[in-house]
Write an enzyme that holds these catalytic residues in place. Structure first.
Site, PDB file in Angstrom:
ATOM      1  N   GLU A  42       0.021  -1.061   5.839  1.00  0.00           N
ATOM      2  CA  GLU A  42       1.083  -0.571   6.726  1.00  0.00           C
ATOM      3  C   GLU A  42       0.922   0.927   6.927  1.00  0.00           C
ATOM      4  OE1 GLU A  42       4.853   0.984   8.240  1.00  0.00           O
ATOM      5  OE2 GLU A  42       3.858   1.530   6.400  1.00  0.00           O
TER       6      GLU A  42
ATOM      7  N   ASP B 256       0.841  -1.206   0.000  1.00  0.00           N
ATOM      8  CA  ASP B 256       0.000   0.000   0.000  1.00  0.00           C
ATOM      9  C   ASP B 256       0.870   1.247   0.000  1.00  0.00           C
ATOM     10  OD1 ASP B 256       0.784  -0.824   2.637  1.00  0.00           O
ATOM     11  OD2 ASP B 256      -0.679   0.556   3.509  1.00  0.00           O
TER      12      ASP B 256
HETATM   13 ZN   LIG Z   1       6.803   2.178   4.251  1.00  0.00          ZN
END
Ligand SMILES: [Zn+2]
Length: 384
Positions: free
Chosen positions: A142, A73
């Site tokens: 994340e 992501d």
């Molecule tokens: Zn990162």
């Protein structure tokens, strides 16, 4: 599908950048990297939870177990018209004689995702009978709240007694050029929500009220005092107020309460318990009436020595002998904090972090081309 080799890291990074995987979307990045690893003989497992997808690709069995860790992501690009090149185009352009690859995720961290994937595939193709286990874990959450991400997969690994000996996180770690910095640990993060309760009243009658804003100011001054001086591996614990709220809106009313939010980035001299005691002592000394809510975002970890660090330093020294790598624990938290509690040595080693999350995020092409070779060398040093 074009056959990717360890020399096509720029192409694979571009192909990943083109997939607009705004957190917590993966947008097909894991399918692409997964196909490359499956072709090389890895077994794949997708763990989907709470809108997050995680790919776990493994090859071999037993110890030692080296796990590469990354995320697919990215953060939003911001206004695309402010970018020199479109954020999802993956454009290579020269600047001051240096080739740069532009695009959201080029540095954080699709370049590393590509490098880790190609290094693992090349390693297994060259050494199908290698020792132990090698693998890649990619998450799509994340940059967001992390729900359903690496923390859950770490729990799954623990349940299966599949504990990595070594975890290399490909997060951008370099200050200026690949190899100049290896992150050997991270500080812990603790957030406190504190409401100071006073007594509301008319500003003209201070004897009838207790001003919680003044009290909060005193408390913040106490909490901002240094907790420690740091040590050889960590900087001093830091404290920042991130939010403060009070007031009824009227000019002549002292409010009943004052809320503030604050965060400690703490080293291994502190713990959530020691910081909680510090807060409670300050409140008691000032004789305040407070509601305190604590949230531990991550515990500190440190891998200041061990075979993984030796392998990374050897790989850097062989390719860039002119560089003296700094061993650092600075910066924010990363998903490494979920793997370290398994007892795993965790390091972060990737390209330059100077443009991450910015407009015109970019990575040096020469660093990107070297990265899979360094990752491959680390695997050779640990698994042969
Ligand atoms: Zn990162």
């Amino acid at each position: 599908m074009a056959a990717y080799t360890i020399d096509s890291v720029v192409e694979l990074t571009k192909d990943l950048i083109a997939k607009q995987s705004l957190t917590p979307e993966d947008a097909g990045c894991q399918e692409l990297t997964g196909r490359i690893l499956a072709d090389a003989g890895f077994s794949l497992e997708t763990v989907s939870k709470d809108g997050t997808v995680n790919l776990l690709a493994l090859h071999g069995s037993g110890a030692p177990f080296t796990l590469f860790l990354g995320h697919t992501d990215v953060v939003p690009p911001g206004p695309a018209e402010h970018w020199t090149y479109p954020p999802f185009a993956g454009t290579v352009a020269a600047q001051d004689g240096e080739e740069l690859l532009y695009g959201r995720g080029s540095a954080d961290m699709k370049g590393s995702d590509a490098a880790m994937t190609l290094a693992l595939a090349a390693f297994v193709q060259a050494h199908p009978e290698h020792q132990g286990t090698v693998g890649l874990l990619l998450t799509s959450n994340e940059e967001g709240d992390g729900r359903g991400g690496v923390q859950d997969v770490a729990a799954l690994l623990k349940e299966r007694a599949l504990i990595p000996d070594y975890c290399l996180v490909g997060e951008p770690s370099a200050a200026q050029t690949l190899g100049d910095t290896v992150k050997i640990g991270r500080r812990g993060s603790l957030t406190a929500h504190i409401t100071v309760i006073g007594k509301q009243g008319h500003v003209a009658y201070p004897e009838r009220l207790i001003n919680p804003v003044h009290q909060a100011a005193s408390l913040i001054a106490r909490l901002a005092a240094p907790l420690d001086q740091g040590n050889d591996s960590f900087p001093p614990t830091s404290f920042e107020v991130t939010n403060i709220k009070a007031g009824t809106g009227a000019e002549n009313v002292v409010p009943e309460s004052c809320y503030f939010m604050c965060n400690w980035r703490y080293n291994n001299l502190q713990s959530p318990e020691s910081i909680e005691r510090f807060i409670n002592a300050a409140i008691a000394e000032l004789k305040l009436n407070c509601r305190v809510q604590l949230k531990v975002n991550g515990l500190p970890f440190l891998s200041a020595q061990g075979a993984l660090l030796e392998a990374v330093l050897t790989a850097i020294a062989e390719s860039r002998p002119e560089i003296k790598p700094q061993l650092s624990t600075s910066g924010g938290t990363s998903d490494g904090r979920f793997i370290a509690p398994l007892g795993t040595q965790v390091l972060e080693f990737g390209p330059c972090a100077s443009t991450i999350h910015q407009i015109d995020e970019r990575v040096q092409v020469k660093d990107l081309k070297l990265l899979p070779k360094l990752y491959l060398r680390v695997l050779e040093l640990l698994q042969l």
